[in-house]
Design an enzyme around this catalytic site. Structure first.
Site, PDB file in Angstrom:
ATOM      1  N   LYS A  11      -6.308  -1.810  -2.338  1.00  0.00           N
ATOM      2  CA  LYS A  11      -5.645  -1.054  -1.041  1.00  0.00           C
ATOM      3  C   LYS A  11      -6.534  -0.598   0.061  1.00  0.00           C
ATOM      4  O   LYS A  11      -6.123  -0.625   1.129  1.00  0.00           O
ATOM      5  CB  LYS A  11      -4.776   0.306  -1.551  1.00  0.00           C
ATOM      6  CG  LYS A  11      -3.557  -0.110  -2.406  1.00  0.00           C
ATOM      7  CD  LYS A  11      -3.383   0.763  -3.509  1.00  0.00           C
ATOM      8  CE  LYS A  11      -1.925   0.512  -4.322  1.00  0.00           C
ATOM      9  NZ  LYS A  11      -1.507   1.431  -5.344  1.00  0.00           N
ATOM     10  N   VAL A  14       0.975  -1.280  -0.114  1.00  0.00           N
ATOM     11  CA  VAL A  14      -0.085  -0.230   0.103  1.00  0.00           C
ATOM     12  C   VAL A  14       0.756   1.172   0.121  1.00  0.00           C
ATOM     13  O   VAL A  14       1.699   1.533   0.864  1.00  0.00           O
ATOM     14  CB  VAL A  14      -0.990   0.118   1.114  1.00  0.00           C
ATOM     15  CG1 VAL A  14      -1.703   1.567   1.105  1.00  0.00           C
ATOM     16  CG2 VAL A  14      -1.857  -1.170   1.207  1.00  0.00           C
TER      17      VAL A  14
END
Lengths: 438, 438
Positions: free
Chosen positions: A206, A133
């Site tokens: 994400k 991420v």
């Protein structure tokens, strides 16, 4: 060296992130050993086709096509192949063999994170994926560790650089959606299949990971509500701008109470209006940022590069060092120990750019005299701007604003002394350093 | 409960941070136990004067004036007294007794960090002080752990909220230095001795800590070059503004090579110009931010509250949980395990504000009809703005921009459907959610 024992690191994949990770492991070997208390020994790099890596500047003997064998006997496996299989199978094999695993594979973690975490937990191994991420930005570790005693209530992330670049161009340069998309594509900012970015699939992966870490809850990626930016028009961007907003594609994870009183979690992706003075509004171009709201900590933001080989490798290395330290608890190289002990240099050695403001006599030859004085002290002017000095009433005084190129603090100090002593100069009204440029 | 064993936590000090830390430990007990795998048992709170804490809403029996005795037998000591002594002596006592120590005491760490770190290292205890720099913002842990495999080259911090507030007022409202200072003082933003803030002493302590962690080097606080904001004038702020800059007081830690080739470290504090499009320029009011440049990671920024009882307590708790976990390695509550398992709520349950743009017939009664339609669906308008629709050529069409109060997504969706079906409405041209407000 130094009696450190070796930890065998198996690297799976050698794209841009893999190659940078290998380079950092090899180039920073001594320093990493001092920080860890053990030496990271790169046991090999598994690739599909060794010949295809002919141009990668890494020792040839590291490459292998036999990933399974490489994983056997590794202390730590670093998976940077991407995709679901064979990455998933190899990670499970590594964990079952007791190795710690570091991965940057967002698609895999979004789809199979709980399965892999369970496998790690069962054998007491560590699975970490900070790089999955927002690449270089430390966000999962702060969420998990720094905020471990707090309650996160909401996470707002700009986690897809391509769409942020497109929206930013539309906002700042007035591009049409088509033009901005074309430029992004030409610059290589879009994935081969641009719908992954534009339709918000990448951001949804994400959002899944952020929500699961922020709320300690399994959040399947297909439970993430998703709208992309395909329908955002230049007119919307313009209207937002004139109303004091900017449009950003956000991945949102939020604690929520439903209308019938159920306490739960929402994960969603959509383009939203953000006020211009919100910290997320100042996230330009391809950058990423994650804004976190927590009960006690209040508002936090984590900002940085959301892509890139070296940037992502930095996050991979952070996870790798952390995993390696678990093997050496109680050994040398305790986190935070002062092992570098560099000398402290005096401020005179600092190099930076300066802005100097002067009040001078408004007469011929002044500029030349001052430029000469700067040059004499090794300071080079990047810009000189002349304005009327405040309160001069046209009485032969002028104000000069000089911007310098990078100069040594000691040279600058001598220059300012000389300016003060110069007959041409009535007053040095301001000397400020300029920071924040590379 | 749940068979968790207890970890004895001794709290030293009960000012605003101490009281908030105690509250979080007590209120989040079960959750913290699940995250740690052991229960944090608050053994006591050492204060100078128990009677003076009469109004603090904490169990009376926790208070004691005998700090030394409280420290004995504690597994983890949390020092929130501030000042050098007796804090230093008590921390040394705790470490020598094998306890881990968490502190928010920047003055102490800046002055005696290496001594205390050495004492911790000798007994294998953990000393952590995330809250000492930029309160709630996780910055020391990312520097130490997330960037452990990278090379930090420079750290630029806005680490003093009071001076940032003053400079921000001068920049945004055109305040004189005196006026901005007076407002800051009236709001309680300045320390009792304002020179600690204004002359940069507080920022210098934080520069010491940041430099030592970023560069693994002891950086004495008196080696930090320091200029405050006392001489910054409204004219300088104005000139900076018109040239596209903003003035910020920065704490800077930098890797540097001297003119004669010595590789070293510089730590300094001074007001500097920052370009308006630099992320640090968007750090307003009393907020803090730390901008980090690293070789591989590139540019990162960490933003948030730099002061406040609850905010600082959040960082203290993060350190406390981390220290506690070291006592329970291999136990339940492995970091990152999914122990909450909250339900995932559908997007219809999300509540947010909306901006709806419509093209409507420009005739009497349209506004009333649309307002009625919103109200019917439980959506309340916060603002309605009417403009000429693009391309309408005065042919009886108008554009409406409606800003709503917080509304449920499901209600909004029904509203938009109804608007589309309405005879008054020619087109719904944009529906955007508004995020980033509390």
């Amino acid at each position: 060296m130094n009696g450190y024992r070796d930890l065998r690191v198996a690297l799976l994949g050698c794209g841009s992130v893999g190659a940078q990770t290998a380079r950092l492991i090899l180039e920073h070997g001594d320093e990493l050993a001092a920080r860890i208390g053990a030496r990271l020994s790169l046991a090999g790099i598994a690739v599909r086709d060794v010949d295809a890596k002919r141009d990668v500047e890494l020792p040839r003997e590291l490459f292998t096509t036999d990933a399974e064998r490489l994983v056997q006997g590794a202390d730590i496996v670093v998976e940077l192949m991407g995709g679901i299989e064979p990455a998933r199978g190899l990670i499970l094999q590594a964990l079952q063999g007791g190795a710690d695993v570091v991965t940057a594979n967002k698609a895999l973690i979004a789809a199979h994170g709980p399965e892999l975490s369970d496998a790690a937990e069962q054998v007491g191994a560590q699975l970490s994926y900070e790089a999955a991420v927002a690449a270089a930005i430390p966000i999962l570790r702060p969420l998990r560790e720094s905020l471990a005693g707090d309650h996160v209530t909401r996470v707002l992330g700009i986690v897809n650089g391509s769409t942020n670049y497109i929206l930013d161009r539309m906002d700042r340069f007035g591009d049409s959606a088509e033009d901005a998309m074309r430029v992004a594509s030409e610059l290589g900012y879009l994935e081969a299949d641009p719908t992954l970015d534009v339709e918000g699939y990448d951001a949804a992966q994400k959002a899944t990971i952020l929500a699961s870490i922020a709320f300690h809850t399994e959040v399947p990626v297909d439970s993430v509500y998703r709208e992309g930016i395909a329908n955002i028009t230049a007119a919307q961007v313009e209207a937002a701008k004139s109303a004091g907003y900017v449009i950003k594609l956000l991945a949102i994870a939020e604690r929520l109470t439903s209308s019938d009183g159920v306490d739960g979690v929402s994960a969603r992706v959509y383009p939203a209006l953000i006020r211009r003075d919100h910290p997320l509004a100042a996230v330009y171009g391809g950058k990423n940022a994650v804004f976190v709201e927590a009960e006690a900590a209040g508002e936090l933001m984590f900002y940085g590069a959301g892509a890139g080989g070296a940037e992502t490798a930095s996050a991979v290395l952070g996870d790798l060092v952390s995993a390696a330290r678990r093997h050496v608890i109680g050994g040398p190289g305790i986190p935070g120990s002062l092992h570098a002990e560099l000398p402290i240099l005096p401020v005179g050695e600092v190099t930076t750019a300066y802005q100097i403001m002067l009040e001078v006599h408004d007469r011929p030859g002044v500029l030349a005299a001052i430029a000469g004085l700067l040059a004499e002290h090794g300071v080079s002017a990047a810009s000189v701007e002349q304005t009327v000095a405040p309160g001069s009433d046209g009485e032969g005084r002028a104000a000069l604003v000089i911007g310098t190129h990078q100069a040594r603090e000691a040279d600058l100090a001598a220059t300012v002394d000389a300016l003060r002593a110069s007959e041409e100069v009535l007053a040095v009204t301001s000397v400020l350093r300029l920071e924040g440029r590379a």
